[in-house]
Design a protein around this motif. Structure first.
Motif, PDB file in Angstrom:
ATOM      1  N   ALA A   4     111.841  34.874 124.879  1.00  0.00           N
ATOM      2  CA  ALA A   4     113.046  35.797 125.238  1.00  0.00           C
ATOM      3  C   ALA A   4     113.392  36.010 126.417  1.00  0.00           C
ATOM      4  O   ALA A   4     113.982  36.178 125.922  1.00  0.00           O
ATOM      5  CB  ALA A   4     110.935  36.732 125.290  1.00  0.00           C
ATOM      6  N   TRP A   5     112.453  35.001 127.318  1.00  0.00           N
ATOM      7  CA  TRP A   5     113.056  34.293 128.567  1.00  0.00           C
ATOM      8  C   TRP A   5     114.161  33.436 128.335  1.00  0.00           C
ATOM      9  O   TRP A   5     115.455  33.973 128.909  1.00  0.00           O
ATOM     10  CB  TRP A   5     112.097  33.651 128.988  1.00  0.00           C
ATOM     11  CG  TRP A   5     112.063  33.827 130.327  1.00  0.00           C
ATOM     12  CD1 TRP A   5     113.835  33.075 131.253  1.00  0.00           C
ATOM     13  CD2 TRP A   5     111.338  32.721 131.723  1.00  0.00           C
ATOM     14  NE1 TRP A   5     113.374  32.862 132.565  1.00  0.00           N
ATOM     15  CE2 TRP A   5     111.863  33.368 132.998  1.00  0.00           C
ATOM     16  CE3 TRP A   5     110.311  33.708 131.718  1.00  0.00           C
ATOM     17  CZ2 TRP A   5     111.047  33.070 134.071  1.00  0.00           C
ATOM     18  CZ3 TRP A   5     109.758  33.086 133.101  1.00  0.00           C
ATOM     19  CH2 TRP A   5     110.336  33.162 134.227  1.00  0.00           C
ATOM     20  N   SER A   6     114.776  33.126 127.768  1.00  0.00           N
ATOM     21  CA  SER A   6     115.446  31.951 127.095  1.00  0.00           C
ATOM     22  C   SER A   6     116.891  33.089 126.551  1.00  0.00           C
ATOM     23  O   SER A   6     117.942  32.986 126.810  1.00  0.00           O
ATOM     24  CB  SER A   6     115.901  31.063 125.965  1.00  0.00           C
ATOM     25  OG  SER A   6     114.387  30.233 126.132  1.00  0.00           O
ATOM     26  N   LEU A   7     116.785  33.871 125.280  1.00  0.00           N
ATOM     27  CA  LEU A   7     117.967  35.305 125.136  1.00  0.00           C
ATOM     28  C   LEU A   7     117.933  35.563 126.491  1.00  0.00           C
ATOM     29  O   LEU A   7     118.835  36.227 126.403  1.00  0.00           O
ATOM     30  CB  LEU A   7     117.099  35.992 124.248  1.00  0.00           C
ATOM     31  CG  LEU A   7     116.565  35.200 122.850  1.00  0.00           C
ATOM     32  CD1 LEU A   7     115.979  35.840 122.150  1.00  0.00           C
ATOM     33  CD2 LEU A   7     118.240  34.756 122.145  1.00  0.00           C
ATOM     34  N   LEU A   8     116.855  36.952 127.288  1.00  0.00           N
ATOM     35  CA  LEU A   8     117.545  37.426 128.433  1.00  0.00           C
ATOM     36  C   LEU A   8     118.573  36.694 129.624  1.00  0.00           C
ATOM     37  O   LEU A   8     119.694  37.038 129.636  1.00  0.00           O
ATOM     38  CB  LEU A   8     116.135  37.928 129.060  1.00  0.00           C
ATOM     39  CG  LEU A   8     115.689  38.824 127.897  1.00  0.00           C
ATOM     40  CD1 LEU A   8     114.295  39.130 129.464  1.00  0.00           C
ATOM     41  CD2 LEU A   8     116.884  40.335 128.821  1.00  0.00           C
ATOM     42  N   LEU A   9     118.359  35.401 129.219  1.00  0.00           N
ATOM     43  CA  LEU A   9     119.124  34.435 130.825  1.00  0.00           C
ATOM     44  C   LEU A   9     120.274  33.924 129.608  1.00  0.00           C
ATOM     45  O   LEU A   9     121.441  34.405 130.348  1.00  0.00           O
ATOM     46  CB  LEU A   9     118.532  33.174 130.209  1.00  0.00           C
ATOM     47  CG  LEU A   9     118.605  32.026 131.446  1.00  0.00           C
ATOM     48  CD1 LEU A   9     119.670  32.720 132.824  1.00  0.00           C
ATOM     49  CD2 LEU A   9     117.976  30.610 131.549  1.00  0.00           C
ATOM     50  N   SER A  41     121.966  36.060 127.809  1.00  0.00           N
ATOM     51  CA  SER A  41     122.604  37.332 127.934  1.00  0.00           C
ATOM     52  C   SER A  41     122.399  37.501 128.909  1.00  0.00           C
ATOM     53  O   SER A  41     124.418  37.937 129.530  1.00  0.00           O
ATOM     54  CB  SER A  41     121.447  38.517 127.012  1.00  0.00           C
ATOM     55  OG  SER A  41     120.924  38.203 126.011  1.00  0.00           O
ATOM     56  N   SER A  42     122.481  37.535 130.398  1.00  0.00           N
ATOM     57  CA  SER A  42     123.045  37.572 131.123  1.00  0.00           C
ATOM     58  C   SER A  42     123.617  36.807 131.784  1.00  0.00           C
ATOM     59  O   SER A  42     124.995  37.488 132.621  1.00  0.00           O
ATOM     60  CB  SER A  42     121.775  37.719 132.230  1.00  0.00           C
ATOM     61  OG  SER A  42     121.096  36.168 132.560  1.00  0.00           O
ATOM     62  N   ALA A  99     119.514  39.069 137.833  1.00  0.00           N
ATOM     63  CA  ALA A  99     119.119  39.405 137.161  1.00  0.00           C
ATOM     64  C   ALA A  99     119.519  37.713 135.967  1.00  0.00           C
ATOM     65  O   ALA A  99     117.902  37.125 136.214  1.00  0.00           O
ATOM     66  CB  ALA A  99     119.328  40.558 135.955  1.00  0.00           C
ATOM     67  N   GLN A 100     120.190  36.960 136.090  1.00  0.00           N
ATOM     68  CA  GLN A 100     120.801  35.871 135.658  1.00  0.00           C
ATOM     69  C   GLN A 100     119.738  34.920 136.938  1.00  0.00           C
ATOM     70  O   GLN A 100     119.367  34.027 136.469  1.00  0.00           O
ATOM     71  CB  GLN A 100     122.128  35.831 135.804  1.00  0.00           C
ATOM     72  CG  GLN A 100     122.358  34.482 135.485  1.00  0.00           C
ATOM     73  CD  GLN A 100     124.029  33.892 135.682  1.00  0.00           C
ATOM     74  OE1 GLN A 100     124.216  34.523 136.423  1.00  0.00           O
ATOM     75  NE2 GLN A 100     124.556  32.334 136.318  1.00  0.00           N
ATOM     76  N   LEU A 124     116.077  34.345 136.499  1.00  0.00           N
ATOM     77  CA  LEU A 124     115.105  34.757 135.411  1.00  0.00           C
ATOM     78  C   LEU A 124     115.684  33.529 135.032  1.00  0.00           C
ATOM     79  O   LEU A 124     115.247  31.712 134.585  1.00  0.00           O
ATOM     80  CB  LEU A 124     116.329  35.027 134.863  1.00  0.00           C
ATOM     81  CG  LEU A 124     116.460  36.428 133.571  1.00  0.00           C
ATOM     82  CD1 LEU A 124     117.296  37.092 132.650  1.00  0.00           C
ATOM     83  CD2 LEU A 124     114.977  36.799 132.981  1.00  0.00           C
TER      84      LEU A 124
END
Lengths: 255, 106
Positions: free
Chosen positions: A105-110, A112-113, A136-137, A140
């Motif tokens: 989840a952390w990797s996907l959010l990163l 994406s940002s 946010a980037q 993360l």
């Protein structure tokens, strides 16, 4: 400016040497941690930081080329951060419940940002610095190093307590501490950018103050480069000093 | 059931050799491990023996246990004998320490 260039050059050279040597070690051992560390050094030190410098230099003369370099830099830095997160999971938290889901989840959010930041912000540094998605980037990305720093420093502290009983190797304890400090320094550089962005966005600092960030971040970079050099390629005199420290005793048989 | 972990074995031994009850024995041993920089889930028989010999007596004296040195010495000897006979559980997986030790071979 000279100090910043020196810091970036030092970090890139150290990253190149360590990246190659760690991958050579991984080829011999076929183990994951050295593979992750090796690629992380190459992604951050050979792609992220050099392209970030190139983006800064090209920004005023060729905005398109500058933005392409910026995009490559961000992808390199994000890859380095995700590899650090994977290494943290593999080394320090292999049994953590929900660890795999957290890492994914952390990797996907990163990712994406980073994609949003690359797609929505242009060459204007101030505009980017005041964008919440950029914050946010930074959170993360810096968070990957913060986790690693916390886990390494905590374990190094445990190893220092074991030293008194002869249950740890002083060189390994020091290597882990230096690794933790290097990642704490990288976390510090992300926090500086984040703080400055928030201050500017809220009118608490002038955009002109951004120049203050450069030597500060360079200092963090130089700290990280020095720490990983002493951790993985220590001079013989440094090793001898570590071995001669009072708490350094031979591990008892069977321990 | 398989072999108990080193920590569980040592807790049982301490409970049997001292006036401490199960909870007190586990808590005392955990404190001794923490002050030695070790974790109950990762400790090996060799490490536990050192902790029992060098850290546990002090913890037991704080709990008012008489002859703490004798109690610890007896448990340490039993642990050593069991470890030699392969009678204590071993931890699995690679420790952070062994990873960072290997990373020194660049």
């Amino acid at each position: 400016m000279l100090f910043s260039l020196l810091a970036v050059t030092a970090y890139c050279v150290v990253s190149l040497i360590l990246g190659i040597r760690l991958l050579a070690l991984a080829r011999r051992t076929r183990e994951l941690p050295e593979t992750l560390f090796g690629f992380s050094f190459l992604a951050g030190g050979m792609v992220g930081y050099p392209f970030n410098v190139a983006a800064g230099l090209l920004r005023s003369s060729d905005a398109t080329a500058g933005h392409i370099c910026y995009a490559i830099a961000q992808l390199g830095l994000a890859a380095a951060a995700i590899l650090s997160l994977l290494a943290w999971r593999r080394i320090f938290a292999p049994a953590l419940r929900g660890g795999t889901a957290l890492t994914i989840a952390w990797s996907l959010l990163l990712v994406s940002s980073v994609a949003i930041v690359i797609g929505t912000t242009g060459a204007d540094v101030t505009g980017r610095m005041t964008s919440p998605v950029y914050w946010a980037q930074l959170l993360l990305q810096g968070g990957c190093y913060a986790l690693s720093a916390f886990a390494s420093l905590r374990y190094a502290s445990m190893l220092r307590r074991r030293l008194a009983l002869g249950l740890a190797d002083p060189i390994v304890a020091n290597r882990m501490q230096l690794w933790g400090v290097s990642h704490a320094a990288i976390t510090g550089s992300y926090l500086c950018s984040l703080t400055m962005g928030i201050l500017i966005a809220n009118g608490l600092a002038e955009p002109g103050r951004l120049a203050l960030l450069t030597p500060l971040i360079a200092g963090f970079g130089l700290t990280a480069a020095t720490c990983v050099t002493f951790a993985f390629l220590p001079p013989k005199a440094y090793l001898a000093r570590l071995r001669s420290m009072p708490s350094s005793t031979q591990a008892p048989e069977g321990a | 059931m398989g072999d108990p972990s080193v920590f569980d074995w040592a807790c049982d031994a301490l409970e049997g050799a001292s006036p401490l009850d199960r909870l007190e024995a586990r808590g005392t041993l955990r404190l001794a491990l923490r002050s030695s920089g070790l974790e109950a889930t990762q400790v090996t028989a060799g490490q536990m023996r050192i902790v029992i010999e060098r850290r546990l007596p002090e913890q037991l004296r704080k709990c008012g246990v008489d002859a703490a040195d004798d109690v610890c010495s007896r448990i340490a000897k039993d642990l050593e004998a069991r470890a030699l006979a392969g009678g204590t559980g071993t931890t699995t997986g690679e420790s952070p320490e062994s990873v960072f030790e290997r990373l020194g071979d660049l």
